[in-house]
Design an enzyme around this catalytic site. Structure first.
Site, PDB file in Angstrom:
ATOM      1  N   LYS A 153       0.842  -1.196   0.000  1.00 12.46           N
ATOM      2  CA  LYS A 153       0.000   0.000   0.000  1.00 12.46           C
ATOM      3  C   LYS A 153       0.882   1.253   0.000  1.00 12.46           C
ATOM      4  O   LYS A 153       0.579   2.239  -0.690  1.00 12.46           O
ATOM      5  CB  LYS A 153      -0.951  -0.022   1.211  1.00 12.46           C
ATOM      6  CG  LYS A 153      -2.068  -1.046   1.012  1.00 12.46           C
ATOM      7  CD  LYS A 153      -2.879  -1.367   2.258  1.00 12.46           C
ATOM      8  CE  LYS A 153      -3.842  -2.524   1.942  1.00 12.46           C
ATOM      9  NZ  LYS A 153      -4.597  -3.023   3.094  1.00 12.46           N
TER      10      LYS A 153
ATOM     11  N   GLN B 280      -4.964  -1.723   9.219  1.00 13.81           N
ATOM     12  CA  GLN B 280      -4.837  -3.059   8.626  1.00 13.81           C
ATOM     13  C   GLN B 280      -5.437  -4.113   9.555  1.00 13.81           C
ATOM     14  O   GLN B 280      -5.147  -4.157  10.747  1.00 13.81           O
ATOM     15  CB  GLN B 280      -3.344  -3.346   8.355  1.00 13.81           C
ATOM     16  CG  GLN B 280      -3.073  -4.627   7.605  1.00 13.81           C
ATOM     17  CD  GLN B 280      -3.596  -4.614   6.172  1.00 13.81           C
ATOM     18  OE1 GLN B 280      -3.673  -3.574   5.525  1.00 13.81           O
ATOM     19  NE2 GLN B 280      -3.965  -5.768   5.669  1.00 13.81           N
TER      20      GLN B 280
ATOM     21  N   ASP C  49     -11.467   2.262   3.373  1.00 13.92           N
ATOM     22  CA  ASP C  49     -11.830   0.840   3.239  1.00 13.92           C
ATOM     23  C   ASP C  49     -13.343   0.669   3.039  1.00 13.92           C
ATOM     24  O   ASP C  49     -13.797  -0.403   2.652  1.00 13.92           O
ATOM     25  CB  ASP C  49     -11.480   0.085   4.535  1.00 13.92           C
ATOM     26  CG  ASP C  49     -10.100  -0.552   4.500  1.00 13.92           C
ATOM     27  OD1 ASP C  49      -9.710  -1.040   3.437  1.00 13.92           O
ATOM     28  OD2 ASP C  49      -9.447  -0.582   5.568  1.00 13.92           O
TER      29      ASP C  49
END
Ligand code: GUN
Length: 285
Positions: free
Chosen positions: A53, A97, A120
């Site tokens: 990422k 995460q 997200d």
């Protein structure tokens, strides 16, 4: 024989679009775009994802801010960090995460992320927005799948769409997006009794069950679009999907490989969500 949907190429095209738009906004508006990536503990897979990422941010011209916290970080400490990032103007998107260590309540953390920075799209507000079709962000995997289907040129309107899997992150939002594009959608799962029969009706089949090569050619209607969201290991430890590619490609019209299909799309869509977040926060569009 099916045409193979090249996820790497589509992903590169999305990242190129994002990079070009980010460069334009930087030059014309002085807009700098930042993504905060939070990782807690020492999970090796998570470490690889987070590094990827960060690399993607560099490639599209975003600033990435990494916050690596110890395994024994408390929920309070993580909530404090999320609150700091919610207020930090350099940070347009926040990604914590997953999975988090067991002593931290993932829901509490997700709920604490400002919905405007929730790239997200896991926050209940963003999940709800998908239901009513008024969303800014889509979860990265279903968004990537929609982009791959679009790349085939197949129109979803009126098509029989079968989604196997009902997770909050993939199956449920996937079904909603196909519905919004006027598909006739069936959601199947581990308790579905006539799975093969239903799969054989699918013009568009999205498979997200987490079982190596479970869906073979006998489940696939001639000419179908087959999207494999799986990331499994076969009997020799080799990376494979939920679809048995060899037999499926003989029946499908279009099919994604694993690796090189859905996988590369998710980070590209994360970059797109971060760009969208930055534009909205700056009042652009
Ligand atoms: N862990 C595995 N996939 C994801 C993802 O898409 N987002 C986050 N935050 N964590 C993950």
């Amino acid at each position: 024989m099916a045409q193979i949907i090249d996820g790497k190429a589509v992903s590169a095209a999305v990242k190129d679009e994002v990079a070009a738009e980010a460069a334009r906004l930087r030059e014309e508006r002085g807009l700098k775009i930042g993504l905060a990536v939070v990782i807690v503990g020492n999970d090796q897979a998570s470490r690889v994802y987070v590094n990827n990422k960060k690399k993607a941010c560099e490639a599209v011209g975003f600033q990435s801010y990494e916050y690596a916290m110890d395994e024994d970080t408390t929920q309070e400490q993580l909530l404090d960090l999320v609150n700091v990032l919610n207020r930090d103007d350099r940070v347009n998107g926040i990604l914590v995460q997953l999975p988090l260590p067991g002593h931290i309540d993932e829901k509490a953390i997700i709920n604490a992320i400002s919905p405007e920075k929730d790239v997200d799209a896991f926050h209940p507000e963003n999940v709800g927005r998908i239901m009513i079709g008024e969303y800014s962000f889509l979860p990265c995997t279903p968004a990537g799948v929609m982009r791959l289907i679009a790349s085939t040129g197949v129109d979803i309107t009126g098509k029989q769409c079968v989604v196997i899997g009902r997770s909050n992150i993939v199956g449920k939002p996937m079904a909603m997006l196909l519905l919004q594009k006027n598909g006739t959608v069936t959601i199947c799962h581990s308790r579905t009794q006539n799975l093969k029969e239903l799969c054989l009706t699918a013009d568009i089949l999205v498979v997200a069950i987490g079982r190596a090569k479970f869906i073979d050619g006998s489940y696939i209607k001639e000419g179908a679009v087959v999207i494999d969201v799986g990331m499994d290991r076969d009997e020799n430890g080799k990376l494979c999907g939920d679809v048995d590619f060899e037999s499926a490609e003989k029946k499908a019209g279009y099919i994604t490989p694993v690796p090189g299909g859905v996988g590369p799309m998710t980070i590209a869509m994360l970059m797109q969500n971060t760009l969208t977040a930055a534009k909205q926060q700056a009042g652009i569009e």
